[in-house]
Design an enzyme around this catalytic site. Structure first.
Site: not given
Length: 143
Positions: A9-10, A17, A22, A73, A76, A79, A86, A97, A99-101, A106, A110
């Protein structure tokens, strides 16, 4: 190698954003960077993005026997999506996995990843380069 890059998402709003978190590069620029990196290593990469959990799960299921590695990635969903956890565990394609940030710097929620246990590794805080670093893990023989 054949890579499937899954973004949750996003992430389609990269560049718009929260650019302070990001970055200012667009989602299309991210995909071009990934595809170019794969091609430079005699590999291919396909980018997939969805704001819908079920679509991400369907994409993971469809990857089995088609791709050599998944770079994910989950956004959200990281979490709280036990369904994505699964799905990753149900296929024979190894996943990494990304993540950019700096998720550990944070909001407290997160820092928790329910999807990481199904992955061979997790990278965060390296910006868009984290995707390439995850690809390099597999290109260098990681499984």
């Amino acid at each position: 190698m054949k890579f499937l890059i899954i973004n949750g998402p996003n992430l389609n709003l990269l560049g718009k954003r929260e650019p302070g978190i990001y970055g200012e590069e667009s989602y299309d620029a991210l995909c071009r960077m990934i595809e170019d990196h794969a091609a430079a290593h005699g590999s291919t990469a396909r980018c997939f993005q969805s704001n819908h959990e079920g679509a991400i799960i369907d994409e993971i299921h469809a990857a089995d026997g088609v791709y050599d590695a998944i770079i994910i990635n989950p956004g959200a969903y990281t979490h709280y999506s036990y369904a994505i956890l699964d799905a990753l565990k149900a296929v024979s394609v190894p996943a990494y996995e990304v993540h950019i940030s700096h998720i550990d710097r944070r909001e407290p929620f997160r820092a928790i990843s329910v999807t990481a246990p199904a992955c061979v590794g997790q990278l965060y805080g390296h910006g868009l380069k984290g995707y390439l670093m995850a690809m390099d893990y597999f290109l260098e023989g990681g499984k």
